[in-house]
Structure formats: C-alpha cells, structure tokens
Design an enzyme around this catalytic site. Sequence first.
Site: not given
Length: 512
Positions: A271, A165, A206, A273, A242
């Site tokens: 990641e 990030e 990432n 979702d 996400h």
Amino acid sequence: MSSVKPRRHGRHGGLPVLLVGALTLALSLTGGPANAAQQATLHELAAAQGKYFGSATDNPELTDAAYADILGSEFGQITPGNSMKWDTTEPVQGQFNFAKGDVITGFAAQHDQTVRGHTLVWHSQLPSWVGALPSTQVEAAMTRHITEEATHYRGAVTAWDVVNEPFNEDGTYRTSPFYNAMGTDYIATALRAAHAADPDAKLYLNDYNIEGLGAKSDAMYALVSELLDEGVPLDGVGMQAHLAVQYGFPYQMQANMQRFADLGLDVAVTELDVRMQLPADAAKTATQSSYYQQVTEACLAVERCVGITVWDYTDKYSWVPSTFPGQGAANLYDENLSPKPAHSAVRTALGGQDGGGGEGGEPGALKAQYRNSDSSVGDNQIKPGLQLVNTGTTPVSLSDVTVRYWFTAGNGAATYNSWCDWSPIGCSTVTHRVVAADTPEAGADHYLEVGFTGGTLAPGATTGEIQLRLNKTDWSLFDESDDYSYGSGTSYADASRIAVYVGGEPVWGIEP
Ligand code: XIL
C-alpha cells in the site's frame, strides 16, 4: 524500415516526443516494429526484474476514463481499495455482495492484471453485526465469511491479505471481535479457512509500520515464525508502507524484508504512499522521491520481494487528505494525472531511463556512437568501433546494458568468433557474442550483442571506444555493404541503427 512512435507518455497530457537521435527522423515514419522511443511502463520495468508493479483502485474512480487508461496500462496488478472489505461483501450476516469486487476483477482481466484480494479479516470497515455477536459465534461467522469470499474469487485473485493489521504499534496484539473471541488463534484459523477455500491463492498477513526493523515488525516476525513452525498455510508478509516524509524512512527496510524472506516467505509492498504536510515544497518532494526510490531498491534487492503496490497512483484519489488532515501529495501522479518526480525516481530505480517526470525528461539516457574500423566491406571480418555516452542525469550501471549491431551472415559457416581488441574500460569487462535474429530482416539476420560485466557510466561520461571484431569460424567472406548497422564513417558519430537496451528496455536506436 522501422517506425517512430510517440512515447507513451504523450497521451497523458504532454506533447508526443519523437525519438532520440537526430538521424532517426530521416528514416521512414510508417509501419514496423517497436522502437527505442516507446517508454516502458512501471510494470514492464518491474516485470523485467521478475516483480510486479501495481496500484490500488476503487470503483467510483473507474468512471474517470483518463484515470482508468493509466491504471490499465502502467500497472500490472491492482488491489481494490475498499470493495472486497467485509462491510461491502457481507454487510448483513449471511448476505453476500460481490458486485463491486467483481468490477475490479473484471477490469483486471481486461487489462491482463493480477489482483491482490484485500482483505478478509480486519478490525476496521467491519459491519457492526460482527462485533455484536456472542463470542461463541464469531469463529463460525469469520470462517463462513472467508469461505464465501475466497471461494467466490478463486481464480480471480492471486493473493489474499487474509488478516490485516493484527498488531498495535508496540507489537502487542490489537483487540478486535476476532481476537476477543479466539485470542491469537484467530489468525491460524483464518489462514486455514482461506487455504481450504482457495488452495492456489498466496496467503498474506498485512500490516503497517512493519517496513523497518522495530518492535512491531519483531512481533510480526515472531508470529509468522510460529505459524510456519505449526504448518499453518502462509505464503507472505505484506508491508503496507504508508510512509510520511516527516517520519523518516523505515529503519533497515531491506534487511527487514530479507529476514522474512529468509523464513521462506514472500514479501510484498502492498500500500505504498509517501505523504507530507501540505503545502508541498521542493525539499519535501525530493524526500518523497527518495523514499519511493528506496522502497523500490529494497524490493529489487530482495529476491522474495514479489512486487510493489501503490495505494492508488494519483493524488486525485488518495485516501490521505481525508484520513490525515493537512497532509497529502502522497502519490506518484498529481491531481491532473501527470507523473511527479517520484514517478521518475521509481522508473530509474527499476532500471528505466529517466524521463517519467513529464516535461524535460530525456528521451535517451544512453546513446551509441559508431565508427567503421574496417577498410574493406568484402573481407572475412567485421570491425565495428563502438562507444556509449550517458546523456542522462543519473549514473547507469553497465551490467544492465546491452547493445546490438546488426549484419548479414552471407554464405559459409553459421558459427562465429567475436573479439574485443581494445578499450580504455578494459576488454575484460566487455562481453560479446553473435546471435541469429529471431525475425531476420533485410540487412539484419544476425547481430553482435555487446554487454558488460560491471562498471558504472556517470552522467556525461563515455565508455571510450570499444574495438570490436567478428568472423565466421570458417573465415568465409562477408558483404557488409548491405548490413543494417554498417556505416562508412571513420570517426565516431551517433549511430541510430545500433540499439542500446537498459534492463532489456530499448533506450537508443531503431531496431531493423
Ligand atoms: C483505506 C481506503 O483507501 C479508504 O478509501 C477507506 O476509506 C479507508 O481504508 N490500510 C489498509 C487499507 O489496509 O485498507 C486502507 O484503505 C488504508 C490503510
């Protein structure tokens, strides 16, 4: 003779569902090799396409045996959700603790899984002592942290999210103790330290909201381009993914992945979702399934996309409800560890048959029908008539489909010719060859393998008959009477002794 095994999903709650065609149940129920009923896992389906399918996990969850069972079987890669973060691994300067992370790498080793290390340098879950350091000491502390951790996990971790990030939403650099002390140089410094500690690990940057084209992914693109130009060790970009049904699907995800790939970088969905405002309803659930499916399709379409990791596989252990109050239901399995429609959508996208969604799944999306077009069992040709029927609810791409008809060669030449004499779909789209079986069985030392150069079979549709024929190159005689796939019926009927595979996975029939 082959066995009929329960589908793997049987042990996750539903009743075991036995195989496919009515005819098969008449066959022996004991012993023998795998058969069409066993449902491939998400990872197996992904692996058949050269990718992994993984999940995040966390130490407390591993005591949940049912959870751990699915984690260990359905997924080929795991990422520790928390236990390799700085606040866990070096809570006090110079005091390293890898116990929790070691539990994760141990689980992975036991289950033949790879591990993505997450994460070495991040502004969050960072112990306060780092931010309290004089800025002149931050670089040394960062390098030491990376060196200790990446050295510890050398060999156990295949990829590292070295920096997590780094960007704000508008593409400017996020401030952090590292940025404040070193400016943007901290990223190259971190990558070099990680490479020195573990030259074999794939090193990633990432971030979230870089899945689609936009200001933030442009910033990442500019950064990685510059790092590569400078020869900084960097292997890939991680897109957290996400997603949320209320924010829409990332704009041009596949094209965005491709532009990173075109720089020579790997891309990973790290990641995934897809959350929603609770309560869930049918429309949100359908949107969610479509997002999972589109992410999967994007990764499959980009060769350098190495795999997909979901940020835990079940709503039971999702980070979403506590981080985004009022939202949830973001994962592939519900709180009772039953697969949701999104699971089915991912399976389908990966080329598996439908049926991952629990009750109501169809055991075979394709079936084979056969008729004998050859009046003589003892002549020099074998003439199977074949047709495929899509018994599922989604179209099947015929280029993913192969079919096997088993027979015995007998004496004479070991070389063959095979033919497609006629088919309404056109013999030019039908491929065929004779293959010697790796493990010859009675009645089945060779098989005719049939495939397709293209085309799609809609739900309910049939290929129509495919008139096949084969002979030995010396035209010596066959004895078809003992051939495994041989049948005497002269009109089309379901044929359980002809196997059908989609994406290499068995979907119909019993292998000899
Ligand atoms: C999350 C974990 O899942 C939670 O358990 C923890 O409380 C907070 O962090 N982006 C990341 C992950 O890179 O490390 C975050 O994981 C989720 C967002």
